[in-house]
Design an enzyme around this catalytic site. Structure first.
Site, PDB file in Angstrom:
ATOM      1  N   ASN A   9       4.855  -7.177  10.701  1.00 37.19           N
ATOM      2  CA  ASN A   9       6.005  -6.303  10.482  1.00 37.19           C
ATOM      3  C   ASN A   9       6.857  -6.394  11.747  1.00 37.19           C
ATOM      4  OD1 ASN A   9       7.821  -4.265  10.091  1.00 37.19           O
ATOM      5  ND2 ASN A   9       6.296  -2.650   9.774  1.00 37.19           N
ATOM      6  N   ARG A  41       6.444  -8.257   6.138  1.00 32.51           N
ATOM      7  CA  ARG A  41       7.208  -7.138   5.587  1.00 32.51           C
ATOM      8  C   ARG A  41       8.690  -7.461   5.764  1.00 32.51           C
ATOM      9  NH1 ARG A  41       8.681  -1.342   7.926  1.00 32.51           N
ATOM     10  NH2 ARG A  41       9.641  -0.568   6.029  1.00 32.51           N
ATOM     11  N   HIS A  53      10.811   1.860   0.947  1.00 33.24           N
ATOM     12  CA  HIS A  53       9.411   2.326   0.924  1.00 33.24           C
ATOM     13  C   HIS A  53       8.687   1.871  -0.344  1.00 33.24           C
ATOM     14  CE1 HIS A  53      10.605   6.004   3.603  1.00 33.24           C
ATOM     15  NE2 HIS A  53      10.106   5.048   4.360  1.00 33.24           N
ATOM     16  N   GLY A  82       7.560  10.657   5.881  1.00 38.40           N
ATOM     17  CA  GLY A  82       7.301  10.301   7.281  1.00 38.40           C
ATOM     18  C   GLY A  82       8.579  10.517   8.058  1.00 38.40           C
ATOM     19  N   ASN A  83       8.728   9.841   9.184  1.00 31.63           N
ATOM     20  CA  ASN A  83      10.003   9.888   9.912  1.00 31.63           C
ATOM     21  C   ASN A  83      11.148   9.508   8.994  1.00 31.63           C
ATOM     22  OD1 ASN A  83      10.110  10.705  12.582  1.00 31.63           O
ATOM     23  ND2 ASN A  83       8.791   8.973  13.134  1.00 31.63           N
ATOM     24  N   ARG A  99      17.719  11.167  10.485  1.00 27.26           N
ATOM     25  CA  ARG A  99      18.752  10.727   9.532  1.00 27.26           C
ATOM     26  C   ARG A  99      19.195  11.896   8.660  1.00 27.26           C
ATOM     27  NH1 ARG A  99      15.292   5.952   7.035  1.00 27.26           N
ATOM     28  NH2 ARG A  99      14.234   5.434   8.980  1.00 27.26           N
ATOM     29  N   PHE A 141       7.757  16.697  13.158  1.00 27.15           N
ATOM     30  CA  PHE A 141       7.408  17.921  12.442  1.00 27.15           C
ATOM     31  C   PHE A 141       6.431  18.809  13.213  1.00 27.15           C
ATOM     32  CE2 PHE A 141       8.942  18.497   8.039  1.00 27.15           C
ATOM     33  CZ  PHE A 141       9.938  17.550   8.104  1.00 27.15           C
ATOM     34  N   GLY A 169       3.381  13.915   4.727  1.00 32.93           N
ATOM     35  CA  GLY A 169       2.718  14.108   3.428  1.00 32.93           C
ATOM     36  C   GLY A 169       1.209  14.146   3.545  1.00 32.93           C
ATOM     37  N   GLU A 170       0.663  13.363   4.470  1.00 37.69           N
ATOM     38  CA  GLU A 170      -0.799  13.290   4.595  1.00 37.69           C
ATOM     39  C   GLU A 170      -1.367  14.363   5.520  1.00 37.69           C
ATOM     40  OE1 GLU A 170      -1.977   9.264   5.687  1.00 37.69           O
ATOM     41  OE2 GLU A 170      -0.468   8.466   4.318  1.00 37.69           O
ATOM     42  N   ASN A 171      -0.512  14.864   6.431  1.00 37.51           N
ATOM     43  CA  ASN A 171      -1.061  15.728   7.492  1.00 37.51           C
ATOM     44  C   ASN A 171      -0.515  17.142   7.569  1.00 37.51           C
ATOM     45  OD1 ASN A 171      -2.785  13.765   8.956  1.00 37.51           O
ATOM     46  ND2 ASN A 171      -0.828  12.682   9.129  1.00 37.51           N
ATOM     47  N   GLU A 220       0.406   0.398   3.704  1.00 40.36           N
ATOM     48  CA  GLU A 220       1.383  -0.640   3.386  1.00 40.36           C
ATOM     49  C   GLU A 220       0.859  -2.028   3.762  1.00 40.36           C
ATOM     50  OE1 GLU A 220       5.690   0.932   4.019  1.00 40.36           O
ATOM     51  OE2 GLU A 220       4.371   2.245   5.127  1.00 40.36           O
TER      52      GLU A 220
HETATM   53  P1  ADP Z   1       7.204   6.498  10.141  1.00 36.84           P
HETATM   54  O1  ADP Z   1       6.148   5.510   9.698  1.00 36.84           O
HETATM   55  O2  ADP Z   1       8.369   6.637   9.195  1.00 36.84           O
HETATM   56  O3  ADP Z   1       7.619   6.355  11.575  1.00 36.84           O
HETATM   57  P2  ADP Z   1       5.051   8.426   9.866  1.00 36.84           P
HETATM   58  O4  ADP Z   1       4.621   8.168   8.471  1.00 36.84           O
HETATM   59  O5  ADP Z   1       4.168   7.947  10.963  1.00 36.84           O
HETATM   60  O6  ADP Z   1       6.548   7.942  10.090  1.00 36.84           O
HETATM   61  O7  ADP Z   1       5.243  10.011  10.010  1.00 36.84           O
HETATM   62  C1  ADP Z   1       5.690  10.604  11.185  1.00 36.84           C
HETATM   63  C2  ADP Z   1       5.824  12.097  10.945  1.00 36.84           C
HETATM   64  O8  ADP Z   1       4.549  12.618  10.551  1.00 36.84           O
HETATM   65  C3  ADP Z   1       6.261  12.884  12.169  1.00 36.84           C
HETATM   66  O9  ADP Z   1       7.302  13.785  11.849  1.00 36.84           O
HETATM   67  C4  ADP Z   1       5.022  13.670  12.537  1.00 36.84           C
HETATM   68  O10 ADP Z   1       5.345  14.928  13.043  1.00 36.84           O
HETATM   69  C5  ADP Z   1       4.345  13.850  11.204  1.00 36.84           C
HETATM   70  N1  ADP Z   1       2.921  14.153  11.432  1.00 36.84           N
HETATM   71  C6  ADP Z   1       1.975  13.327  11.871  1.00 36.84           C
HETATM   72  N2  ADP Z   1       0.802  14.001  12.029  1.00 36.84           N
HETATM   73  C7  ADP Z   1       1.048  15.282  11.700  1.00 36.84           C
HETATM   74  C8  ADP Z   1       0.276  16.481  11.655  1.00 36.84           C
HETATM   75  N3  ADP Z   1      -1.008  16.488  11.991  1.00 36.84           N
HETATM   76  N4  ADP Z   1       0.882  17.627  11.251  1.00 36.84           N
HETATM   77  C9  ADP Z   1       2.181  17.623  10.912  1.00 36.84           C
HETATM   78  N5  ADP Z   1       2.958  16.539  10.930  1.00 36.84           N
HETATM   79  C10 ADP Z   1       2.424  15.389  11.312  1.00 36.84           C
END
Ligand code: ADP
Length: 405
Positions: free
Chosen positions: A7, A98, A187, A217-218, A248, A291, A340-342, A391
């Site tokens: 990537n 990618r 995505h 995510g970001n 954004r 976040f 979404g995951e965390n 991914e």
């Molecule tokens: P990208 O791949 O688009 O850069 P990610 O999928 O890695 O982004 O997501 C980043 C985001 O996930 C950030 O805003 C971060 O704060 C949030 N994040 C990661 N871990 C946690 C957590 N434990 N609690 C809340 N938000 C989280």
């Protein structure tokens, strides 16, 4: 079968060497700050971490000062006696790249040849921040692995099944016909992967499911996936559209742009920077694009941080409503990517007050991070799932599929 996934960004290169037979990551890593004097490689072999800083790079292919030397460093490290995981480069059976934009031509992953590279160069007009770097990565890799098959896996491809009513903008139609200005969506690799995983988890045929996938995510996007195909998604001509994101802006009234130009004398570059880098939850809160920082600030009473969190959740909820209408229902809602995951609280905010649609979260089940889990209540007719995205694995699988065909 060992597949290298690359990537390549404008100043970074991420890689994973995946053994597809076991789906095991043999090695992975990232080179950041390519082009600057302090570029370094962070390499993980199984779960051991190594840092190849500037003074050691001479032992691993030479100083990293451009993308080609970055690819060379990765290949050297993968085969090195001390840090490597393979004996020689012939053990890499294929490389999956990618690629952000495949335009309308590429609805599927494709074996890379001169025509494909020429097309990607043409589509750089549509993704000037991403495609040029992806192409440099491909060319650098081709120069070093001359006989290894290479596959391009596109972020846009999965959304090529959208019907025209979802992708044509309300602009003079010739702007679409002549210049391909339309919604593309991004995505796609992640949305496709989590949809497949969700179907497997639910023990249902993907072709019979209506899914809403929230990649948060970001960069963040929501996709409506009906019977295995994307029929709509929140990102558009570029990844700036749709939800408010880290920095954004997401959807705006387009008249704000000429207003900024006329009233505040902003030029296009300034406006572009404002919309991409200074807006989103960072712009609203003035705190951070992350976040976790926002949650922290909000618990300390920062009302703008709280507002940013509310705006984000409200927007995701609105897309869920819209896509339920677009598909005449939904079987499952999927949360994936960093937030979404965390982010337990953000998931709970999004899936609140949706009981009238038979959607209800179970707070106990929702108290989870990064694990494939059913988080909806027993009484929720619509399932809500946390599905970790992957991914790189999806790119490796697509690569295998293409070279075997
Ligand atoms: P990208 O791949 O688009 O850069 P990610 O999928 O890695 O982004 O997501 C980043 C985001 O996930 C950030 O805003 C971060 O704060 C949030 N994040 C990661 N871990 C946690 C957590 N434990 N609690 C809340 N938000 C989280």
């Amino acid at each position: 079968m060992k597949i290298l996934v690359l990537n390549c960004g404008s100043s970074s290169l991420k890689y994973q060497l995946i053994d597809l037979t076991s789906e095991e990551i043999l090695a992975k890593g990232v080179i950041e700050r390519i082009g600057l004097t302090d570029a370094q490689l962070i390499h993980y072999r199984y779960d051991q971490k190594f840092i190849v800083a500037e003074d050691q790079q001479i032992n691993y292919g030479g100083i990293i000062n451009n993308h080609q030397s970055a690819v060379n460093c990765v290949l050297t490290v993968l085969t090195a006696l001390d840090l490597g995981v393979i004996d020689n480069l012939t053990q890499i059976e294929a490389v999956g790249h990618r690629v952000v934009h495949g335009g309308e031509k590429y609805a599927n992953s494709v074996l890379i040849n001169d025509t494909v590279i020429a097309d990607l160069e043409y589509y750089s007009k549509l993704a000037p921040l991403h495609n040029p770097a992806n192409i440099i990565g491909i060319k650098s890799c081709l120069a070093l692995l001359k006989t290894t098959p290479m596959v391009a896996v596109f972020d846009t491809a999965f959304h090529q099944t959208m019907p025209p009513e979802a992708y044509v903008y309300s602009l003079p139609y010739n702007l679409y016909q002549q210049y391909a200005i339309r919604r593309y969506g991004f995505h796609g690799t992640s949305h496709k992967y989590v949809a497949q995983q969700a179907a497997k988890f639910l023990n249902r045929d993907l072709k019979q499911l209506k899914l809403i996938s929230c990649h948060l995510g970001n960069g963040a996007s929501v996709a409506a996936i009906k019977f295995g195909h994307s029929i709509d998604t929140s990102m558009g001509f570029t990844p700036l559209a749709g939800l408010t994101m880290g920095t954004r802006c997401g959807d705006l009234d387009p008249s704000i742009l000429p207003w900024l130009a006329n009233e505040l004398n902003m030029d296009f570059a300034t406006i572009d920077n404002l919309l991409n880098k200074q807006s989103g939850i960072l712009g609203i809160s003035g705190v951070s694009s992350d976040f976790r920082d926002l949650a922290e600030a909000s618990t300390q009473g920062n009302t703008q941080a709280e507002l940013a969190l509310n705006i984000f959740s409200y927007q995701v909820k609105k897309y869920i409503g819209a896509y339920m209408a677009a598909m005449n229902g939904v079987d499952a809602i999927i949360f994936t990517a960093g937030i979404g995951e965390n982010d337990i609280k953000t998931r709970a905010r999004i899936i609140s007050d949706l009981e009238c649609f038979n959607i209800k979260l179970d707070p106990q089940r929702n108290n989870v991070r990064g694990k494939l889990t059913l988080i909806s209540s027993e009484h929720s007719l619509v399932k809500v799932l946390l599905v970790p995205t992957n991914e790189e694995l999806m790119i490796a699988k697509e690569t295998k599929l293409v070279i075997h065909n």
